[in-house]
Enzyme design. Structure first.
Site, PDB file in Angstrom:
ATOM      1  N   ASN A 151       0.813  -1.233   0.000  1.00 48.81           N
ATOM      2  CA  ASN A 151       0.000   0.000   0.000  1.00 48.81           C
ATOM      3  C   ASN A 151       0.841   1.276   0.000  1.00 48.81           C
ATOM      4  OD1 ASN A 151       0.732  -0.572   2.640  1.00 48.81           O
ATOM      5  ND2 ASN A 151      -1.130   0.270   3.520  1.00 48.81           N
ATOM      6  N   GLU A 249       3.654  -4.003  12.658  1.00 55.02           N
ATOM      7  CA  GLU A 249       2.767  -2.877  12.313  1.00 55.02           C
ATOM      8  C   GLU A 249       1.588  -3.481  11.578  1.00 55.02           C
ATOM      9  OE1 GLU A 249       3.054   0.095  13.243  1.00 55.02           O
ATOM     10  OE2 GLU A 249       5.176   0.396  13.691  1.00 55.02           O
ATOM     11  N   CYS A 283      -3.432   1.635   6.511  1.00 53.57           N
ATOM     12  CA  CYS A 283      -3.729   0.978   7.799  1.00 53.57           C
ATOM     13  C   CYS A 283      -4.352   1.959   8.787  1.00 53.57           C
ATOM     14  CB  CYS A 283      -2.481   0.327   8.374  1.00 53.57           C
ATOM     15  SG  CYS A 283      -1.106   1.441   8.529  1.00 53.57           S
ATOM     16  N   GLU A 457       7.555   2.660  14.916  1.00 53.99           N
ATOM     17  CA  GLU A 457       8.543   3.083  13.918  1.00 53.99           C
ATOM     18  C   GLU A 457       8.499   4.605  13.885  1.00 53.99           C
ATOM     19  OE1 GLU A 457       7.313   0.893  10.400  1.00 53.99           O
ATOM     20  OE2 GLU A 457       8.619  -0.757  10.970  1.00 53.99           O
TER      21      GLU A 457
HETATM   22  P1  NAD Z   1      -2.617 -10.612   2.669  1.00 51.68           P
HETATM   23  O1  NAD Z   1      -2.966 -10.847   4.091  1.00 51.68           O
HETATM   24  O2  NAD Z   1      -2.518 -11.759   1.725  1.00 51.68           O
HETATM   25  O3  NAD Z   1      -1.216  -9.834   2.568  1.00 51.68           O
HETATM   26  C1  NAD Z   1      -0.920  -8.680   3.303  1.00 51.68           C
HETATM   27  C2  NAD Z   1       0.579  -8.427   3.175  1.00 51.68           C
HETATM   28  O4  NAD Z   1       1.275  -9.446   3.878  1.00 51.68           O
HETATM   29  C3  NAD Z   1       1.091  -8.537   1.738  1.00 51.68           C
HETATM   30  O5  NAD Z   1       2.115  -7.603   1.550  1.00 51.68           O
HETATM   31  C4  NAD Z   1       1.631  -9.969   1.619  1.00 51.68           C
HETATM   32  O6  NAD Z   1       2.683 -10.091   0.693  1.00 51.68           O
HETATM   33  C5  NAD Z   1       2.135 -10.197   3.018  1.00 51.68           C
HETATM   34  N1  NAD Z   1       2.066 -11.585   3.435  1.00 51.68           N
HETATM   35  C6  NAD Z   1       1.004 -12.406   3.341  1.00 51.68           C
HETATM   36  N2  NAD Z   1       1.306 -13.613   3.883  1.00 51.68           N
HETATM   37  C7  NAD Z   1       2.600 -13.525   4.313  1.00 51.68           C
HETATM   38  C8  NAD Z   1       3.483 -14.425   4.961  1.00 51.68           C
HETATM   39  N3  NAD Z   1       3.098 -15.648   5.342  1.00 51.68           N
HETATM   40  N4  NAD Z   1       4.740 -14.004   5.236  1.00 51.68           N
HETATM   41  C9  NAD Z   1       5.139 -12.759   4.924  1.00 51.68           C
HETATM   42  N5  NAD Z   1       4.345 -11.867   4.314  1.00 51.68           N
HETATM   43  C10 NAD Z   1       3.090 -12.244   4.017  1.00 51.68           C
HETATM   44  O7  NAD Z   1      -3.707  -9.646   2.107  1.00 51.68           O
HETATM   45  P2  NAD Z   1      -3.747  -8.627   0.917  1.00 51.68           P
HETATM   46  O8  NAD Z   1      -5.006  -8.886   0.156  1.00 51.68           O
HETATM   47  O9  NAD Z   1      -2.481  -8.517   0.146  1.00 51.68           O
HETATM   48  O10 NAD Z   1      -3.927  -7.330   1.777  1.00 51.68           O
HETATM   49  C11 NAD Z   1      -5.129  -7.119   2.454  1.00 51.68           C
HETATM   50  C12 NAD Z   1      -4.980  -7.023   3.934  1.00 51.68           C
HETATM   51  O11 NAD Z   1      -3.651  -6.784   4.313  1.00 51.68           O
HETATM   52  C13 NAD Z   1      -5.765  -5.826   4.412  1.00 51.68           C
HETATM   53  O12 NAD Z   1      -7.014  -6.228   4.855  1.00 51.68           O
HETATM   54  C14 NAD Z   1      -4.928  -5.219   5.491  1.00 51.68           C
HETATM   55  O13 NAD Z   1      -5.375  -5.636   6.754  1.00 51.68           O
HETATM   56  C15 NAD Z   1      -3.577  -5.805   5.321  1.00 51.68           C
HETATM   57  N6  NAD Z   1      -2.561  -4.817   4.961  1.00 51.68           N
HETATM   58  C16 NAD Z   1      -2.134  -3.998   5.947  1.00 51.68           C
HETATM   59  C17 NAD Z   1      -1.170  -3.061   5.671  1.00 51.68           C
HETATM   60  C18 NAD Z   1      -0.669  -2.137   6.730  1.00 51.68           C
HETATM   61  O14 NAD Z   1      -0.089  -1.113   6.406  1.00 51.68           O
HETATM   62  N7  NAD Z   1      -0.812  -2.480   8.010  1.00 51.68           N
HETATM   63  C19 NAD Z   1      -0.673  -2.959   4.377  1.00 51.68           C
HETATM   64  C20 NAD Z   1      -1.132  -3.817   3.380  1.00 51.68           C
HETATM   65  C21 NAD Z   1      -2.079  -4.767   3.693  1.00 51.68           C
END
Ligand code: NAD
Length: 475
Positions: A151, A249, A283, A457
């Site tokens: 994001n 985070e 987030c 952070e």
């Molecule tokens: P997702 O849960 O598949 O992935 C979220 C992030 O985590 C991605 O960057 C992905 O590459 C990483 N990830 C997933 N499984 C992982 C693992 N086992 N080990 C390491 N990294 C892993 O979901 P998505 O559809 O890509 O994103 C949606 C959700 O992710 C949102 O609902 C939100 O809660 C969360 N998100 C949060 C932030 C934040 O800034 N806190 C940023 C991006 C996504």
């Protein structure tokens, strides 16, 4: 020309050579922008080994030298901002102006870390005997492994990298496969700034496989992750099993409290624009809008009025204020919230369905008439969708705002000092913004409580997660 994609290990940019790769897609046009190589197990091991070797000398480097490199990367970020922002808009979707804003604020993050890394202090403790000297030293923890999301591809990665490198650690970072150009640009800048080989390593692949390998390795000493709560819990559990420090985070579900005495139209305008930032994929995005009863109608009317005039489109096009969702998985994810709301008899006041045609576009969506147990009120939506509900009094709204397991950000609009004090004391959140949005500056700590994470952070706290404490006493 889109960014060239590769792994970055031990100071070398690596691709091809039979490695598996995946397509990187522009979410606005569905054009294939490039192919991202996946790290093999041998690559991951090489990245860890090179980080371990580099640590033996980097931990002894002068803070002045670390500072100079971070400062140089800050300057390169400014110099290359136009090109990097364009690539980021293409693979992530956010409007070009937002991408540029992210880069400029990140150059400040580099500068902040460059300054603060010269101020990592220990302390002297008065001894019980005059012959004894007692010191507390703070030393770099070792090889860090980090996982950053799509994001804010530049921001999320640079904060972890600057904190690790500034503290004297080395790092292996897996960036976001959906939007990789920004992290590649970071690798190139550190390379050009003269960072020794192995201090920073960038890998890509299947997230679960990569994180499993890197966290289990006896070489890594610290895990830093930004992403969803469920994934964060899995990674923290694995890190715990191997007794590794974590910074997490994670997601939130930020409550907004608009009181009757606020400047309601100003609040509605500011919140509508903040809500559609990065298509709501933030987030700390405001996600549950509680508006006090007398202000409710006025707030809703203005909020909708502003959102109706938001121009949605390809982030590279002039005047576009909101781009597509970042990848295909997000469209059904947002639709599920609307479906649940409709099934519960709520009113979809505007938006609600994906925009037809090419690209992963979803319009700004406002839903009213939801009960507190609706999916949209309980689960992080991570999209341009806003539930607006009324409340009666301060105790009630605090109870409702604190009722979820999350505690990341929160937003309050009131002109009463008494109310501001009571809510800032009462909200269970890592960040409370009253009458403006002021989080995420380099000099202020950013982080959540409860399920939203562990550690901060930014701010003077930024190196805490990357340092260990050593007590030395001598006579
Ligand atoms: P997702 O849960 O598949 O992935 C979220 C992030 O985590 C991605 O960057 C992905 O590459 C990483 N990830 C997933 N499984 C992982 C693992 N086992 N080990 C390491 N990294 C892993 O979901 P998505 O559809 O890509 O994103 C949606 C959700 O992710 C949102 O609902 C939100 O809660 C969360 N998100 C949060 C932030 C934040 O800034 N806190 C940023 C991006 C996504």
């Amino acid at each position: 020309m889109y960014q060239k994609l590769s792994l970055y290990i031990n100071g070398q940019f690596l691709s091809g050579e039979g490695r598996k790769s995946e397509e990187v897609i522009n979410p606005a046009t569905l054009e294939v922008l490039g192919h991202l190589p996946h790290a093999t197990e041998a690559d991951l091991e090489m990245a860890l080994q090179s980080a371990q070797t580099a640590f033996t000398s980097w931990k002894k480097s002068s803070p002045m030298d670390r500072s100079a490199i971070l400062r140089k990367v800050g300057q390169l970020t400014r110099d290359r901002a136009q090109e990097i922002a364009r690539n980021m808009t293409q693979d992530q979707g956010k409007p070009l102006a937002e991408a540029l804003g992210e880069l400029i604020s990140c150059s400040d993050h580099c500068d902040w870390h460059a300054e603060e890394c010269r101020r990592i202090y220990g302390r002297v403790i008065l001894p019980r005997s005059p012959d004894v000297r007692q010191f507390v030293l703070r030393e770099p923890i070792g090889v860090c492994v980090a996982f950053t999301p799509w994001n804010f591809p530049y921001n999320q990665a640079i904060r972890k990298i600057c904190a690790a490198i500034g503290a004297g650690c080395t790092i292996v970072l897996k960036g976001p496969e959906d939007s990789p150009s920004a992290v590649m640009a970071i690798a190139q800048m550190f390379h050009d700034a003269g960072l020794p080989p192995g201090v920073l390593n960038i890998v890509w692949g299947e997230p679960a496989k990569v994180s499993d390998y890197l966290i289990r390795s006896p070489i890594s000493r610290k895990v830093s992750f930004t992403g969803s709560v469920p994934v964060g819990k899995q990674l923290a559990a694995l890190a715990g099993a191997h007794m590794k420090r974590v910074t997490m985070e994670l997601g939130g579900h930020s409550p907004v409290l608009v009181f009757d005495d606020a400047d309601v139209e100003r609040a509605a305008t500011m919140l509508a624009k903040f809500k559609i930032r990065n298509a709501g994929q933030v987030c700390v995005s405001p996600t549950r809008f509680y508006v006090q009863k007398k202000a409710y109608d006025k707030f809703l009317a203005k909020f909708i009025d502003v959102l109706k005039n938001i121009k949605v489109g390809n982030g590279l096009d002039e005047g576009v204020e909101m781009g597509p969702l970042a990848h295909a998985r997000r469209v059904p994810a947002i639709s599920r919230f609307v479906e649940d709301a409709r099934q519960r008899g709520a009113t979809v006041v505007m938006g609600g369905d994906p925009i037809e045609g090419k690209g992963f576009f979803f319009p700004p969506t406002v839903i009213t008439g939801l009960k507190d147990d609706a999916m949209l009120m309980c689960e992080e939506p991570f999209g341009p969708i806003a539930p607006v509900v009324p409340f009666d009094d301060i105790d009630e709204v605090l109870r409702r705002a604190n009722s979820l397991p999350f505690g990341l950000s929160s937003y309050v609009f009131t002109n009463s000092l008494q109310t501001a004090t009571k809510v800032s004391n009462g909200l269970e959140a890592g960040m409370v913004n009253i009458n403006h949005f002021g989080s995420a500056l380099p000099e202020t700590p950013f982080g959540g409580i409860k399920d939203s994470g562990i550690g901060s952070e930014g701010g003077a706290e930024t190196f805490d997660g990357y340092l260990v404490t050593k007590f030395v006493t001598h006579i």
